[in-house]
Design a protein around this motif. Structure first.
Motif, PDB file in Angstrom:
ATOM      1  N   UNK A  37       0.843  -1.189   0.000  1.00 45.78           N
ATOM      2  CA  UNK A  37       0.000   0.000   0.000  1.00 45.78           C
ATOM      3  C   UNK A  37       0.884   1.246   0.000  1.00 45.78           C
ATOM      4  N   UNK A  38       0.326   2.347  -0.492  1.00 46.43           N
ATOM      5  CA  UNK A  38       1.084   3.597  -0.552  1.00 46.43           C
ATOM      6  C   UNK A  38       1.382   4.091   0.871  1.00 46.43           C
ATOM      7  N   UNK A  39       0.429   3.945   1.768  1.00 45.30           N
ATOM      8  CA  UNK A  39       0.658   4.381   3.149  1.00 45.30           C
ATOM      9  C   UNK A  39       1.825   3.615   3.785  1.00 45.30           C
ATOM     10  N   UNK A  40       1.936   2.326   3.498  1.00 42.10           N
ATOM     11  CA  UNK A  40       3.029   1.513   4.043  1.00 42.10           C
ATOM     12  C   UNK A  40       4.371   1.991   3.496  1.00 42.10           C
ATOM     13  N   UNK A  41       4.425   2.255   2.193  1.00 45.07           N
ATOM     14  CA  UNK A  41       5.677   2.693   1.578  1.00 45.07           C
ATOM     15  C   UNK A  41       6.115   4.044   2.148  1.00 45.07           C
ATOM     16  N   UNK A  47       9.265  -0.117  -0.280  1.00 39.34           N
ATOM     17  CA  UNK A  47       8.212  -1.093  -0.536  1.00 39.34           C
ATOM     18  C   UNK A  47       8.293  -1.634  -1.950  1.00 39.34           C
ATOM     19  N   UNK A  48       7.274  -2.412  -2.317  1.00 36.96           N
ATOM     20  CA  UNK A  48       7.246  -3.109  -3.609  1.00 36.96           C
ATOM     21  C   UNK A  48       5.978  -2.737  -4.359  1.00 36.96           C
ATOM     22  N   UNK A 250     -10.008  -0.254  -4.794  1.00 38.01           N
ATOM     23  CA  UNK A 250      -9.815  -0.023  -3.364  1.00 38.01           C
ATOM     24  C   UNK A 250      -8.378   0.353  -3.011  1.00 38.01           C
ATOM     25  N   UNK A 251      -7.574   0.647  -4.022  1.00 39.69           N
ATOM     26  CA  UNK A 251      -6.174   0.972  -3.783  1.00 39.69           C
ATOM     27  C   UNK A 251      -6.034   2.386  -3.231  1.00 39.69           C
ATOM     28  N   UNK A 252      -5.032   2.595  -2.383  1.00 39.25           N
ATOM     29  CA  UNK A 252      -4.770   3.943  -1.864  1.00 39.25           C
ATOM     30  C   UNK A 252      -3.700   4.662  -2.689  1.00 39.25           C
ATOM     31  N   UNK A 524     -13.445   7.192   0.918  1.00 43.15           N
ATOM     32  CA  UNK A 524     -13.177   6.050   0.037  1.00 43.15           C
ATOM     33  C   UNK A 524     -11.844   6.289  -0.656  1.00 43.15           C
ATOM     34  N   UNK A 525     -10.880   5.364  -0.447  1.00 44.42           N
ATOM     35  CA  UNK A 525      -9.564   5.489  -1.079  1.00 44.42           C
ATOM     36  C   UNK A 525      -8.929   6.851  -0.810  1.00 44.42           C
TER      37      UNK A 525
END
Length: 602
Positions: A37-41, A47-48, A250-252, A524-525
């Protein structure tokens, strides 16, 4: 002892089964894992991101489909841009699938940084299931055939040619959909054979007489450089919204995707990459076609001229090979004859090309003159609209103010009150029509600047509900709301008010009496999505194609004879996109329509 031996054997077998199941599960997860997810990166600084693709190796030297290389380089540029912009480290992974459907299904069921790259056409149906990047190339498909088949000059002639031939295409793509549509347009039937990609379509048609099919414009422009047995039929070209890459609903990743694909950097990368693989001539043709709604006369001329140039170059290449072969002989007369033929061919081709260039220049000049006339007429039209709107507003306002004074001060009869009420209602309606016309004109001419600020969306919605309550009451329509008071948007207050007012007014206008219109807002997203749901007639497939165009009349009609100028939804889309948002809708005939407006969080 026997029991201990039996227990040991059973345990060994269980351990083997457990290891086998574990390896299978891990293999499955590795093959179809989602990107981060973008938030994780952003939070971890690394990230990947995973790109699923089909059908060839993305290294263009090993690929028969030119689009693969373009999408590969665009993805690399996209990741590089995000790394520099957000100071993160992103690993780009490419996963080859077994089919085009597998690409689409993997992205649909995925999340986070999961993308699909496989020459994907933007269509209304897909837009409801996937998020699309901005298109990187015009999506134009041309009908090509083997050189053994004549070039059709009319639809009837094309029908008689194709019904005796076989088509070739790719399963579950817009190319095969175009062939199916062509059957209906020409009222004929023909067999369709399936191959892996556009490059294979070109190869198959080149090698097999009496075959035809649709190919994308990029692969066609490459093919005319090398495939002498492939010719273009000039009828029934197909143009869609564009080619793009997809990612889950559902992608961020919406914001970083929009950051890059709406940037000047993307336009520079796109131009450079397409030129790298297609050359400057083909890039110029694609850029010209991408600016028009369909293949017009000028685009047809430019494309035809490029075909003639390619044919000329192939003839020169053939002549050069002929000259080289004559060096193997010692007969001077044969050398002289071949040289004379080559000179004659070059001279004739030069004359033909010169004549075509003269005709092209004349046609371009004529088209430019017509375009100049159209621009002048459009300017006059805009000026006339402004003058009329402004000149009408003053007398209408006087009528409205005078009528309101009479209504307040005079002791009128019932008939007089009805007449004055009708005059006031009609004057207010005319003022609203003038406001809408001037709003659209101001946006299109760039006179209206967007003022983005953070504010609670429930305030705007509450005011819009209050303004439309009287209109809803005349039809006994219930206005229902489900909005949290802590949702803030970053938008233009004037634009947002107009967007929500238009959606509510439209929902009331097309709803039957004693129904319910619902408005809600939620996150949403990482966007604030405002939804307006009615219980009206829904939208037909034809209405869905023109719903956001100006001055369009739909098959569905207002349920109580209300007036409709055909501007409301076009203003909604125009204003929303100017604020950095987007509009979608869900509809079902006989059950109503829900419009979704997504705006940035404040």
């Amino acid at each position: 002892m026997h029991d201990l031996y039996f227990w040991y054997n059973q345990s060994a077998q269980m351990r083997k089964q457990f290891i086998l199941i574990f390896l299978l599960v891990m293999g499955f997860q590795t093959g179809y894992a989602n990107g981060d997810s973008w938030n994780k990166i952003v939070s971890e600084g690394k990230g990947v991101v995973k790109f699923y693709w089909y059908p060839n190796n993305v290294i263009i030297a090993n690929s028969r489909d030119i689009i693969d290389g373009i999408e590969h380089d665009l993805a690399v540029s996209f990741v590089s841009y995000l790394e520099a912009m957000y100071n993160v480290d992103i690993e780009l992974q490419w996963i080859e699938t077994k089919s085009f459907d597998e690409v689409m299904n993997t992205v649909k069921d995925g999340s986070g940084g999961t993308f699909g790259a496989s020459s994907i056409s933007i269509t209304p149906n897909r837009s409801r299931v996937y998020n699309f990047t901005e298109p990187y190339m015009a999506d134009v498909a041309v009908l090509v055939s083997n050189a053994s088949m004549p070039i059709a000059l009319s639809e009837s002639q094309l029908a008689s040619i194709l019904k005796e031939s076989s088509a070739v295409s790719i399963r579950n793509t817009t190319l095969v959909e175009s062939l199916q549509k062509l059957k209906g347009q020409l009222d004929i039937t023909f067999d369709i054979r399936y191959v892996k990609n556009s490059g294979n379509i070109i190869d198959y048609i080149n090698d097999n007489p009496n075959t035809f099919g649709y190919v994308d414009i990029a692969n066609f422009l490459v093919a005319i450089e090398s495939s002498s047995n492939v010719k273009r039929q000039f009828l029934f070209p197909v143009k869609l919204e564009g080619l793009a890459m997809v990612f889950p609903k559902n992608s961020d990743w919406t914001i970083p995707v929009n950051d890059y694909f709406n940037s000047a950097r993307f336009q520079e990368d796109r131009q450079e990459i397409i030129t790298k693989f297609l050359g400057s001539n083909a890039t110029e043709i694609i850029n010209r076609i991408s600016k028009t709604a369909e293949m017009g006369p000028l685009e047809e001329i430019v494309l035809s001229n490029r075909e003639k140039e390619a044919q000329y170059e192939m003839l020169l290449e053939a002549a050069r090979k002929d000259q080289e072969s004559t060096k193997l002989t010692t007969i001077l007369s044969s050398i002289i004859a071949v040289a004379l033929v080559v000179i004659l061919l070059v001279f004739l081709l030069y004359k033909i090309k010169s004549r075509n260039n003269e005709q092209l220049l004349e046609q371009q000049k004529m088209i430019e003159e017509r375009n100049s006339q159209l621009r002048s007429i459009n300017e006059e039209k805009n000026n006339l609209i402004q003058v009329l709107a402004h000149d009408l507003r003053s007398p209408i306002s006087n009528i409205l103010n005078g009528s309101q004074i009479i209504q307040e001060r005079e002791n009128l009869s019932d008939d007089g009150s009805k007449i004055i009420g009708f005059i006031i209602q009609s004057s207010e309606k005319l003022n609203k029509l003038i406001d809408k016309i001037l709003d659209v004109d101001a946006i299109e001419t760039g006179r209206h600047n967007v003022q983005l600020e953070s504010f609670p969306i429930h305030q705007i919605i509450s005011r819009a509900l209050e303004d439309n309550s009287a209109k809803a009451k005349t039809k006994n329509i219930t206005l229902s709301e489900d909005i949290s008071t802590d949702l803030n948007v970053k938008a233009d207050k004037v634009y947002t008010t107009q967007v929500i007012d238009n959606l509510l007014s439209n929902a009331i206008k097309y709803s039957d009496e004693e129904t319910t219109v619902e408005i809600s807002a939620m996150i949403v997203n990482d966007m604030i999505r405002i939804s307006v749901k009615d219980q009206g007639p829904g939208l037909s497939e034809d209405d869905q194609k023109k719903i956001f165009r100006k001055y369009q009349r739909l098959s569905a009609k207002p349920t109580k004879g209300e007036e409709s100028l055909g501007l409301g939804l076009s203003i909604v889309k125009l204003f929303t996109e100017r604020m950095g948002g987007f509009v979608t809708f869900d509809t079902k005939l006989g059950q109503g329509t829900t419009f979704h407006v997504s705006l940035r969080k404040g």
